[in-house]
Design a protein around this motif. Structure first.
Motif, PDB file in Angstrom:
ATOM      1  N   ILE A  88       0.841  -1.205   0.000  1.00 40.23           N
ATOM      2  CA  ILE A  88       0.000   0.000   0.000  1.00 40.23           C
ATOM      3  C   ILE A  88       0.874   1.252   0.000  1.00 40.23           C
ATOM      4  O   ILE A  88       0.592   2.234  -0.680  1.00 40.23           O
ATOM      5  N   LYS A  89       1.932   1.187   0.798  1.00 40.37           N
ATOM      6  CA  LYS A  89       2.797   2.365   0.921  1.00 40.37           C
ATOM      7  C   LYS A  89       3.678   2.542  -0.317  1.00 40.37           C
ATOM      8  O   LYS A  89       3.856   3.633  -0.826  1.00 40.37           O
ATOM      9  N   LYS A  90       4.204   1.393  -0.835  1.00 38.82           N
ATOM     10  CA  LYS A  90       5.149   1.500  -1.948  1.00 38.82           C
ATOM     11  C   LYS A  90       4.454   1.635  -3.299  1.00 38.82           C
ATOM     12  O   LYS A  90       5.076   2.034  -4.282  1.00 38.82           O
ATOM     13  N   GLY A  91       3.161   1.225  -3.356  1.00 37.21           N
ATOM     14  CA  GLY A  91       2.469   1.256  -4.644  1.00 37.21           C
ATOM     15  C   GLY A  91       2.837   0.090  -5.533  1.00 37.21           C
ATOM     16  O   GLY A  91       2.977   0.239  -6.741  1.00 37.21           O
ATOM     17  N   THR A  92       2.990  -1.108  -4.928  1.00 41.14           N
ATOM     18  CA  THR A  92       3.278  -2.299  -5.743  1.00 41.14           C
ATOM     19  C   THR A  92       2.027  -3.185  -5.772  1.00 41.14           C
ATOM     20  O   THR A  92       1.002  -2.833  -5.192  1.00 41.14           O
ATOM     21  N   TRP A  93       2.151  -4.338  -6.452  1.00 41.05           N
ATOM     22  CA  TRP A  93       0.989  -5.230  -6.576  1.00 41.05           C
ATOM     23  C   TRP A  93       1.121  -6.439  -5.658  1.00 41.05           C
ATOM     24  O   TRP A  93       2.214  -6.939  -5.423  1.00 41.05           O
ATOM     25  N   VAL A  94      -0.049  -6.928  -5.180  1.00 42.87           N
ATOM     26  CA  VAL A  94      -0.069  -8.170  -4.391  1.00 42.87           C
ATOM     27  C   VAL A  94      -1.069  -9.120  -5.042  1.00 42.87           C
ATOM     28  O   VAL A  94      -2.189  -8.718  -5.350  1.00 42.87           O
TER      29      VAL A  94
ATOM     30  N   LEU B  78      -4.640  -4.920  -5.658  1.00 40.62           N
ATOM     31  CA  LEU B  78      -4.753  -6.212  -4.983  1.00 40.62           C
ATOM     32  C   LEU B  78      -5.461  -7.166  -5.938  1.00 40.62           C
ATOM     33  O   LEU B  78      -6.594  -6.914  -6.351  1.00 40.62           O
ATOM     34  N   TRP B  79      -4.777  -8.243  -6.326  1.00 36.21           N
ATOM     35  CA  TRP B  79      -5.369  -9.241  -7.230  1.00 36.21           C
ATOM     36  C   TRP B  79      -5.700 -10.489  -6.412  1.00 36.21           C
ATOM     37  O   TRP B  79      -4.879 -10.962  -5.636  1.00 36.21           O
ATOM     38  N   LEU B  80      -6.901 -11.015  -6.588  1.00 39.01           N
ATOM     39  CA  LEU B  80      -7.288 -12.226  -5.847  1.00 39.01           C
ATOM     40  C   LEU B  80      -7.706 -13.297  -6.848  1.00 39.01           C
ATOM     41  O   LEU B  80      -8.340 -12.981  -7.859  1.00 39.01           O
ATOM     42  N   THR B  81      -7.375 -14.561  -6.571  1.00 37.39           N
ATOM     43  CA  THR B  81      -7.956 -15.619  -7.401  1.00 37.39           C
ATOM     44  C   THR B  81      -8.695 -16.585  -6.478  1.00 37.39           C
ATOM     45  O   THR B  81      -8.241 -16.857  -5.368  1.00 37.39           O
ATOM     46  N   SER B  82      -9.860 -17.058  -6.932  1.00 37.25           N
ATOM     47  CA  SER B  82     -10.642 -17.956  -6.082  1.00 37.25           C
ATOM     48  C   SER B  82     -11.613 -18.761  -6.930  1.00 37.25           C
ATOM     49  O   SER B  82     -12.161 -18.257  -7.901  1.00 37.25           O
ATOM     50  N   TYR B  83     -11.826 -20.013  -6.552  1.00 37.62           N
ATOM     51  CA  TYR B  83     -12.930 -20.774  -7.138  1.00 37.62           C
ATOM     52  C   TYR B  83     -14.213 -20.238  -6.518  1.00 37.62           C
ATOM     53  O   TYR B  83     -14.181 -19.643  -5.444  1.00 37.62           O
TER      54      TYR B  83
END
Length: 876
Positions: free
Chosen positions: A560-566, A600-605
């Motif tokens: 959140i602080k650095k501006g990267t992706w999770v 924030l990327w999420l993957t889920s069935y």
């Protein structure tokens, strides 16, 4: 807790009951006339309570009920209203997931300030019990309440509200009796009003501003009048002796008179202006009505898959976006149709990106029928029949052609004859069996003209006839129906487009991949991160599971602080950590403390434990192989690496490279599509996926550049035995795979000008040309391919199509309320009739006594024992 229709129904019946029992009651009862205070109601509406009468009733119940209200509020209407209304009274907002909510609650009970408890689940915390039951006790004249271990002073001004975001919660009786359950689901009326306000505010801002000013003014005037009335009553009741001698009373009365006359004048002028404004606003009514229909089509989708949840806020943002982006026009009707067309397509594209392939056509059908119902073009009885085929009771008419017409079809034909436009249908079938057999035998029954006077049938009535004779072609017929009523765009869902989804997102809304077997979006995502210069340490991935939650939370806090992706993979495996994730999304990832390039990327069935609030605020995407040869080829050509001009034009042997490239993508589409044919396609349905195609493409490129001759055998071995064949476990499947591949990896393909890939001229390798020509050729192919493309008999489609038809109709039924058909019978009566009908057909019971006498159980005759057991079982 009930819906509008049901409340009105109950009220009607109670009204009749009161009249029968001679209980005095008003002619037409309404809660707002009896208990409502118009001044207060106006204040609520200004604070954001929807304007329809259903919501007004809810507001009155909230403030008059003896128990604290628990509002079922999936669209967040009640939540917004209470926050606005109680803002001045220092409202405290808490959730059961907060660590310190009990302490806040205790403070508010002492201070007498209101509390809103949000996002309640289906169970309430036992700590709340004394608050809900208002268990207070007096000590030395002061009221106290015991919460947990602590005793706190209870203030009379304390108010407690609860809201839940669940769409259809099931509260157990012990919860329901402690609270006042209220259904705050948005009503069509309330939504239309909101949407009308929005479109009017954007199109005619000066009018909307004037209207809001008038509302506030008239609310203030009404309040003043009420105060004057109260003052006069007070003066009259408190004056002693002759009122004419009381000077202050006379003064108050005369000033009140002048004031009230002034106010009445003002109100008259205001009401004229308000009427003018309302007339202009009403011009935009069609936009609001159309759009509210779309919202209810979308909100029903959650019954099919738990992941299909969309919030009202999301919907309204799209709506405002369409108003801003659609073509302007001074002619109001033209402008309205521009907004409506733009918005409908935008909803279709946005929702389709988050639906599985199987539900895309279903959604188009729901939209089409919903919009037509709004215009009154659909007979409910026909629509229900189309979905269910009516209710099977005894069929007294004999089947005229049992050798080809099944009993099921025949009884449907007889039942369909009771529909308004199909009177005399089954008689015509009886008299013209040969004409209808042509339809039954036809390869394209949905395109053919129906025999006799039935050729005039249109829309749903025509679909009903096709349902009766050839249910396997219903999906194609539905596609035609959608094209006729809505246009071609609604049967061609947009292809998967990561860049487009990313463009629509922002740092606070998570992007969610809804997974299906065989889809793995990670590779595509990392490639996309690479394009945006976000790869390497700027994108961190973690697969959720036991003990991974805290690590993921830490990752998010840093990013959140650095501006990267999770990227959090497989959220469905960490259901216990989901509430924490929900809290992070709501409290940590806020615009104030989040770097704009964070995602924030999420993957889920699909999982019903996945937090609704994340689903509603996030951007959902599915990534499955598309349906049909054409869509599959198109997807391959429009996605990386083929769409990359450097890759497409990279080979030294351009002509051969382009041909093999097309051949391989066609082969890829073929092996994926064959899965739909069940055991006719593959003995075992293999998960062939994108990575198989990509590695094979790179190998062709490499081998063509490194060898002078084309090494076909090596390529066939790598593609057929390793990349695709590596998944194949069944020897017959492997043999099939290699023979399919031999069509494409062949010298004929390389040497011929226009090589045909199957019988007929339609499918061939296009002549060598630029990239766009290949894409145009693919777009010219039919949406659904003939089975001969796969090397199968043309009847191979029937089983597959029947399954698709059933899946489509069952899906639509899930989204409809369980209701009785158009007749006056209740579901209960229909079931009773069916039960009687079935009982009447049952043979009488065997007489066990008689059997025991005639065939006694003896050692020599074991069959008697068997017979006796069979008779008992049969009776049972």
């Amino acid at each position: 807790a009930f819906t509008v229709e049901y409340r009105v129904e109950c009220q009607k019946q109670w009204h009749i009951l009161c009249q029968e029992k001679k209980i005095p009651c008003s002619e037409d009862f309404s809660l707002s006339n009896t208990l409502g205070n118009q001044v207060a109601i106006r204040a609520w509406q200004i604070a954001g309570l929807p304007v329809d009468s259903f919501s007004t009733d809810n507001g009155i119940i909230v403030f008059n009920s003896r128990r604290w209200p628990l509002m079922i509020d999936p669209q967040g209407q009640a939540n917004k209203w209470i926050k606005n209304m109680e803002k001045a009274n220092k409202l405290a907002v808490i959730k059961l997931s907060d660590g310190n909510y009990v302490r806040i609650l205790e403070n508010c009970i002492q201070m007498g300030t209101p509390v809103l408890l949000e996002n309640v689940g289906e169970e309430l915390d036992p700590v709340l019990e004394p608050v809900l039951l208002k268990q207070t006790f007096k000590q030395q004249g002061v009221e106290y309440m015991k919460i947990g271990e602590n005793v706190v002073e209870y203030s009379k001004d304390f108010l407690f509200y609860m809201t839940t975001g669940l769409r259809n919660p099931h509260y157990l009786p012990e919860v329901a009796v402690k609270v006042c359950l209220l259904n705050f689901m948005i009503t069509p009326q309330g939504l239309q009003d909101q949407l009308l306000g929005l479109v009017a505010a954007k199109e005619k801002p000066e009018l909307e501003e004037k209207k809001n000013k008038l509302i506030l003014e008239s609310a203030a005037n009404n309040k003043q009048l009420k105060e004057i009335e109260d003052k006069i009553l007070e003066v009259l009741s408190s004056s002693e002796g002759n009122i004419l001698e009381d000077e202050s009373a006379i003064k108050i009365l005369s000033s009140s008179k002048i004031l009230s006359e002034e106010i009445s004048e003002k109100q008259k002028i205001a009401s004229v202006t308000e009427k003018e404004i309302d007339d202009t606003r009403m011009g935009y009514r069609p936009v609001a009505e159309h759009s509210s229909i779309l919202f209810f089509c979308i909100s029903d989708l959650a019954n099919i898959e738990p992941m299909y949840q969309y919030s009202l806020t999301w919907f309204i943002n799209l709506y405002l976006n369409s108003i801003a982006k659609s073509l302007k026009s001074d002619d109001v009707t033209k402008r309205i149709s521009n907004i409506v067309d733009h918005f409908t397509l935008s909803i279709y594209n946005n929702v389709c990106r988050s639906l599985f392939e199987k539900d895309k056509l279903l959604f188009s059908l729901l939209l089409t029928v919903g919009i037509m119902q709004g215009k009154g073009l659909i007979d409910d009885q026909v629509w229900r029949f189309f979905l269910t085929g009516g209710i099977a009771l005894d069929n007294p008419y004999p089947n005229p052609a049992p050798e080809w017409l099944s009993e099921k079809s025949w009884s449907e034909i007889v039942r369909a004859s009771s529909l308004p436009h199909l009177k005399g249908f089954f008689e015509h079938v009886q008299d013209n069996v040969s004409k209808w057999k042509n339809l039954y035998d036809s390869a394209k029954p949905h395109k053919d003209q129906l025999p006799g006077l039935w050729s005039e049938l249109l829309g749903l009535d025509r679909l009903v006839v096709i349902r009766c004779f050839r249910p396997d072609k219903l999906v194609s017929a539905v596609q035609d129906f959608i094209v006729d009523n809505m246009g071609q765009a609604y049967v061609e869902p947009p292809t998967f487009d990561l860049a487009g989804s990313y463009k629509d997102s922002n740092c606070c809304s998570p992007l969610i991949f809804v997974l299906s077997p065989g889809s793995d979006p990670t590779a595509g995502l990392l490639k996309f991160a690479d394009d945006l210069k976000m790869s390497g340490s700027k994108t961190q991935t973690i697969s959720l599971g036991q003990g991974q939650g805290p690590i993921a939370a830490e990752m998010i806090n840093r990013a959140i602080k650095k501006g990267t992706w999770v990227v959090l993979q497989n959220c469905h495996l960490a259901t216990s950590w989901m509430p924490t994730l929900e809290r992070i999304c709501e409290e940590t990832i806020t615009p104030e403390n989040t770097h704009p390039s964070f995602r924030l990327w999420l993957t889920s069935y699909p999982s019903d434990k996945f937090p609704v609030s994340i689903l509603q605020n996030g951007l959902k995407m599915t990534n499955e192989p598309p349906k049909g040869i054409r869509a599959n080829l198109l997807r391959s050509y429009l996605s990386h690496p083929i769409c990359d001009p450097d890759f497409f034009g990279s080979s030294r042997k351009q002509v051969i490279w382009q041909k093999l490239l097309f051949g391989l993508t066609f082969f890829h589409a073929l092996v994926q599509e064959r899965r739909n044919f069940g055991p006719l396609g593959w003995n075992i349905p293999y998960e062939f996926n994108e990575s198989d195609l990509k590695i094979s493409l790179r190998q062709i490129q490499m081998f063509l550049d490194e060898y002078d001759e084309v090494p076909l055998e090596a390529l066939t071995y790598l593609t057929g035995e390793c990349n695709y064949g590596g998944r194949v476990t069944d020897d017959k499947d492997r043999r099939l795979l290699l023979s399919l591949l031999s069509i494409f990896y062949s010298w004929e393909l390389i040497e011929q000008e226009c090589y045909h890939l199957c019988e007929g001229d339609l499918y061939h390798v296009p002549a060598h040309g630029p990239y766009q020509e290949y894409v145009n050729y693919i777009r010219s192919l039919p949406i659904s391919a003939d089975p001969c493309v796969f090397g199968l008999h043309s009847n191979a489609d029937i089983t597959k199509d029947n399954q698709e038809t059933n899946q489509l109709l069952d899906g639509v039924l899930l989204t409809l309320p369980r209701q009785s058909a158009g007749g006056a019978k209740s579901p209960q009566e229909v079931v009773d009739e069916l039960a009687d009908d079935i009982l009447a057909k049952l043979p009488a019971n065997f007489d066990i006594e008689m059997v025991m006498d005639k065939y006694p159980v003896v050692y020599e005759e074991s069959m008697n024992t068997v017979l006796r057991q069979e008779v008992i079982r049969f009776n049972r």
